[in-house]
Design a protein around this motif. Structure first.
Motif, PDB file in Angstrom:
ATOM      1  N   TYR A 102       0.829  -1.199   0.000  1.00 35.31           N
ATOM      2  CA  TYR A 102       0.000   0.000   0.000  1.00 35.31           C
ATOM      3  C   TYR A 102       0.869   1.257   0.000  1.00 35.31           C
ATOM      4  O   TYR A 102       0.595   2.218  -0.724  1.00 35.31           O
ATOM      5  CB  TYR A 102      -0.933   0.004   1.206  1.00 35.31           C
ATOM      6  CG  TYR A 102      -1.867   1.190   1.220  1.00 35.31           C
ATOM      7  CD1 TYR A 102      -2.854   1.331   0.240  1.00 35.31           C
ATOM      8  CD2 TYR A 102      -1.754   2.174   2.201  1.00 35.31           C
ATOM      9  CE1 TYR A 102      -3.697   2.426   0.239  1.00 35.31           C
ATOM     10  CE2 TYR A 102      -2.597   3.275   2.203  1.00 35.31           C
ATOM     11  CZ  TYR A 102      -3.573   3.395   1.217  1.00 35.31           C
ATOM     12  OH  TYR A 102      -4.404   4.494   1.211  1.00 35.31           O
ATOM     13  N   ALA A 103       1.945   1.252   0.782  1.00 32.54           N
ATOM     14  CA  ALA A 103       2.856   2.397   0.804  1.00 32.54           C
ATOM     15  C   ALA A 103       3.461   2.635  -0.571  1.00 32.54           C
ATOM     16  O   ALA A 103       3.578   3.782  -1.035  1.00 32.54           O
ATOM     17  CB  ALA A 103       3.961   2.171   1.833  1.00 32.54           C
ATOM     18  N   ASN A 104       3.829   1.558  -1.257  1.00 28.66           N
ATOM     19  CA  ASN A 104       4.447   1.684  -2.578  1.00 28.66           C
ATOM     20  C   ASN A 104       3.455   2.097  -3.657  1.00 28.66           C
ATOM     21  O   ASN A 104       3.854   2.611  -4.707  1.00 28.66           O
ATOM     22  CB  ASN A 104       5.117   0.367  -2.977  1.00 28.66           C
ATOM     23  CG  ASN A 104       6.338   0.061  -2.147  1.00 28.66           C
ATOM     24  OD1 ASN A 104       6.960   0.957  -1.583  1.00 28.66           O
ATOM     25  ND2 ASN A 104       6.693  -1.219  -2.064  1.00 28.66           N
ATOM     26  N   SER A 105       2.168   1.875  -3.390  1.00 31.86           N
ATOM     27  CA  SER A 105       1.157   2.207  -4.404  1.00 31.86           C
ATOM     28  C   SER A 105       1.110   3.701  -4.693  1.00 31.86           C
ATOM     29  O   SER A 105       0.669   4.116  -5.760  1.00 31.86           O
ATOM     30  CB  SER A 105      -0.230   1.723  -3.948  1.00 31.86           C
ATOM     31  OG  SER A 105      -0.723   2.523  -2.881  1.00 31.86           O
ATOM     32  N   PHE A 106       1.590   4.526  -3.748  1.00 35.99           N
ATOM     33  CA  PHE A 106       1.630   5.967  -3.983  1.00 35.99           C
ATOM     34  C   PHE A 106       2.649   6.333  -5.060  1.00 35.99           C
ATOM     35  O   PHE A 106       2.646   7.451  -5.571  1.00 35.99           O
ATOM     36  CB  PHE A 106       1.958   6.709  -2.683  1.00 35.99           C
ATOM     37  CG  PHE A 106       0.855   6.634  -1.665  1.00 35.99           C
ATOM     38  CD1 PHE A 106      -0.223   7.499  -1.720  1.00 35.99           C
ATOM     39  CD2 PHE A 106       0.890   5.685  -0.659  1.00 35.99           C
ATOM     40  CE1 PHE A 106      -1.241   7.433  -0.790  1.00 35.99           C
ATOM     41  CE2 PHE A 106      -0.130   5.605   0.283  1.00 35.99           C
ATOM     42  CZ  PHE A 106      -1.194   6.479   0.219  1.00 35.99           C
ATOM     43  N   TYR A 107       3.515   5.375  -5.369  1.00 32.64           N
ATOM     44  CA  TYR A 107       4.535   5.593  -6.387  1.00 32.64           C
ATOM     45  C   TYR A 107       4.276   4.699  -7.603  1.00 32.64           C
ATOM     46  O   TYR A 107       5.188   4.307  -8.311  1.00 32.64           O
ATOM     47  CB  TYR A 107       5.924   5.333  -5.795  1.00 32.64           C
ATOM     48  CG  TYR A 107       6.183   6.225  -4.602  1.00 32.64           C
ATOM     49  CD1 TYR A 107       6.614   7.533  -4.760  1.00 32.64           C
ATOM     50  CD2 TYR A 107       5.926   5.765  -3.305  1.00 32.64           C
ATOM     51  CE1 TYR A 107       6.803   8.368  -3.668  1.00 32.64           C
ATOM     52  CE2 TYR A 107       6.123   6.596  -2.209  1.00 32.64           C
ATOM     53  CZ  TYR A 107       6.552   7.891  -2.393  1.00 32.64           C
ATOM     54  OH  TYR A 107       6.726   8.709  -1.311  1.00 32.64           O
ATOM     55  N   ARG A 108       2.984   4.386  -7.776  1.00 34.77           N
ATOM     56  CA  ARG A 108       2.502   3.638  -8.937  1.00 34.77           C
ATOM     57  C   ARG A 108       3.098   2.240  -9.029  1.00 34.77           C
ATOM     58  O   ARG A 108       3.274   1.697 -10.119  1.00 34.77           O
ATOM     59  CB  ARG A 108       2.766   4.421 -10.227  1.00 34.77           C
ATOM     60  CG  ARG A 108       2.029   5.753 -10.270  1.00 34.77           C
ATOM     61  CD  ARG A 108       2.203   6.472 -11.585  1.00 34.77           C
ATOM     62  NE  ARG A 108       1.454   7.726 -11.605  1.00 34.77           N
ATOM     63  CZ  ARG A 108       1.407   8.554 -12.641  1.00 34.77           C
ATOM     64  NH1 ARG A 108       2.091   8.242 -13.748  1.00 34.77           N
ATOM     65  NH2 ARG A 108       0.712   9.669 -12.578  1.00 34.77           N
ATOM     66  N   LYS A 109       3.410   1.676  -7.880  1.00 33.55           N
ATOM     67  CA  LYS A 109       3.834   0.282  -7.849  1.00 33.55           C
ATOM     68  C   LYS A 109       2.638  -0.587  -7.497  1.00 33.55           C
ATOM     69  O   LYS A 109       1.627  -0.109  -6.999  1.00 33.55           O
ATOM     70  CB  LYS A 109       4.967   0.094  -6.835  1.00 33.55           C
ATOM     71  CG  LYS A 109       6.232   0.849  -7.210  1.00 33.55           C
ATOM     72  CD  LYS A 109       7.355   0.588  -6.221  1.00 33.55           C
ATOM     73  CE  LYS A 109       8.611   1.338  -6.618  1.00 33.55           C
ATOM     74  NZ  LYS A 109       9.728   1.108  -5.667  1.00 33.55           N
ATOM     75  N   GLN A 110       2.740  -1.865  -7.731  1.00 34.92           N
ATOM     76  CA  GLN A 110       1.613  -2.778  -7.603  1.00 34.92           C
ATOM     77  C   GLN A 110       1.181  -2.973  -6.152  1.00 34.92           C
ATOM     78  O   GLN A 110       2.002  -3.019  -5.242  1.00 34.92           O
ATOM     79  CB  GLN A 110       1.953  -4.138  -8.222  1.00 34.92           C
ATOM     80  CG  GLN A 110       2.103  -4.103  -9.735  1.00 34.92           C
ATOM     81  CD  GLN A 110       0.821  -3.709 -10.434  1.00 34.92           C
ATOM     82  OE1 GLN A 110      -0.256  -4.181 -10.100  1.00 34.92           O
ATOM     83  NE2 GLN A 110       0.941  -2.825 -11.409  1.00 34.92           N
ATOM     84  N   LEU A 111      -0.142  -3.099  -5.991  1.00 32.39           N
ATOM     85  CA  LEU A 111      -0.717  -3.375  -4.682  1.00 32.39           C
ATOM     86  C   LEU A 111      -0.824  -4.868  -4.407  1.00 32.39           C
ATOM     87  O   LEU A 111      -1.268  -5.254  -3.332  1.00 32.39           O
ATOM     88  CB  LEU A 111      -2.124  -2.756  -4.605  1.00 32.39           C
ATOM     89  CG  LEU A 111      -2.275  -1.388  -3.946  1.00 32.39           C
ATOM     90  CD1 LEU A 111      -3.668  -0.845  -4.221  1.00 32.39           C
ATOM     91  CD2 LEU A 111      -2.046  -1.479  -2.456  1.00 32.39           C
ATOM     92  N   ASP A 112      -0.463  -5.704  -5.362  1.00 31.01           N
ATOM     93  CA  ASP A 112      -0.645  -7.147  -5.231  1.00 31.01           C
ATOM     94  C   ASP A 112      -0.115  -7.655  -3.898  1.00 31.01           C
ATOM     95  O   ASP A 112       0.985  -7.304  -3.473  1.00 31.01           O
ATOM     96  CB  ASP A 112       0.067  -7.890  -6.363  1.00 31.01           C
ATOM     97  CG  ASP A 112      -0.558  -7.607  -7.715  1.00 31.01           C
ATOM     98  OD1 ASP A 112      -1.632  -6.985  -7.741  1.00 31.01           O
ATOM     99  OD2 ASP A 112       0.040  -7.986  -8.735  1.00 31.01           O
ATOM    100  N   ASN A 113      -0.916  -8.492  -3.241  1.00 31.99           N
ATOM    101  CA  ASN A 113      -0.590  -9.135  -1.957  1.00 31.99           C
ATOM    102  C   ASN A 113      -0.593  -8.165  -0.776  1.00 31.99           C
ATOM    103  O   ASN A 113      -0.363  -8.579   0.351  1.00 31.99           O
ATOM    104  CB  ASN A 113       0.773  -9.845  -2.029  1.00 31.99           C
ATOM    105  CG  ASN A 113       0.799 -10.930  -3.077  1.00 31.99           C
ATOM    106  OD1 ASN A 113      -0.152 -11.689  -3.215  1.00 31.99           O
ATOM    107  ND2 ASN A 113       1.877 -10.990  -3.834  1.00 31.99           N
ATOM    108  N   GLY A 114      -0.872  -6.890  -1.017  1.00 28.43           N
ATOM    109  CA  GLY A 114      -0.931  -5.941   0.074  1.00 28.43           C
ATOM    110  C   GLY A 114      -2.325  -5.374   0.277  1.00 28.43           C
ATOM    111  O   GLY A 114      -2.518  -4.445   1.054  1.00 28.43           O
TER     112      GLY A 114
END
Length: 219
Positions: A102-114
């Motif tokens: 979820y934290a990485n999703s702010f940088y357009r990375k995948q939410l998979d498994n989070g």
């Protein structure tokens, strides 16, 4: 003939709560956590600290989890109002962590498994259980480091130095750090840390109120 229609529908609140009871609440209750029958699990207040886990509902019938502490000497700010969180009904997250995904999703990375899904009861239960399984040890390892103000200062300092998704936390991590420093008797450093915040620059009245609360925290 193949059925091309997707018959899976989002679960309702009652079903979600039952799933949360089965996948998360039963396990947390064994560790001394209470559940508000909605989104929060929390411990009793111990030396102004409650350990808290929150199930976060996201857009698109999805969810994730966040964990942290609620501190009864730190207010939250809404408009021109200051609110403290002394009771179980007012539990919130002051200093906290998100899942990596979820934290990485702010940088357009995948939410998979989070994240979890609310599409279909079986799918929801499976995804919520998997997410909590993946993070349970990490969550409780983190909680073990939150039993003192000094430990919380270390966590808050690390978050402010790391930046990145921590900069998107609300309340601002530097705001939390300033109150932790005041609570530990480091008032001058607390005020300096608070003064570095820009979000209250246009509201001198609120800045004065917050400085007054910092002083009270130090008493």
């Amino acid at each position: 003939m193949l059925n091309l229609l997707n018959t899976t529908s989002p679960i309702d609140k009652e079903t979600l709560n039952r799933i949360l009871q089965e996948t998360i609440s039963d396990r947390l209750e064994k560790k001394g956590f209470k559940w508000d029958k909605n989104s929060f699990w929390f411990t009793d207040n111990s030396n102004s600290i409650r350990q808290v886990l929150k199930y976060v509902k996201l857009k698109g019938e999805q969810g994730t989890i966040s964990w942290g502490v609620c501190l009864d000497f730190i207010p939250t700010i809404s408009g021109n109002k200051i609110k403290f969180h002394h009771t179980e009904k007012s539990v919130t997250l002051h200093l906290f962590e998100w899942t990596d995904e979820y934290a990485n999703s702010f940088y357009r990375k995948q939410l998979d498994n989070g994240m979890t899904t609310h599409w279909g009861e079986h799918e929801a239960k499976q995804s919520i259980s998997k997410l909590f399984d993946n993070y349970e040890k990490r969550i409780f390892d983190w909680f073990e480091k939150t039993n003192s103000i000094d430990n919380l200062i270390e966590i808050a300092t690390r978050q402010t130095q790391t930046g990145k998704s921590y900069n998107m936390h609300s309340p601002n991590t530097k705001f939390i750090l300033s109150f932790l420093l005041a609570k530990s008797g480091q008032l001058e450093k607390a005020i300096t840390t608070f003064e570095e915040l820009l979000e209250y620059n246009d509201n001198e009245e609120m800045r004065i109120k917050i400085r007054q609360e910092l002083i009270k925290s130090c008493l």
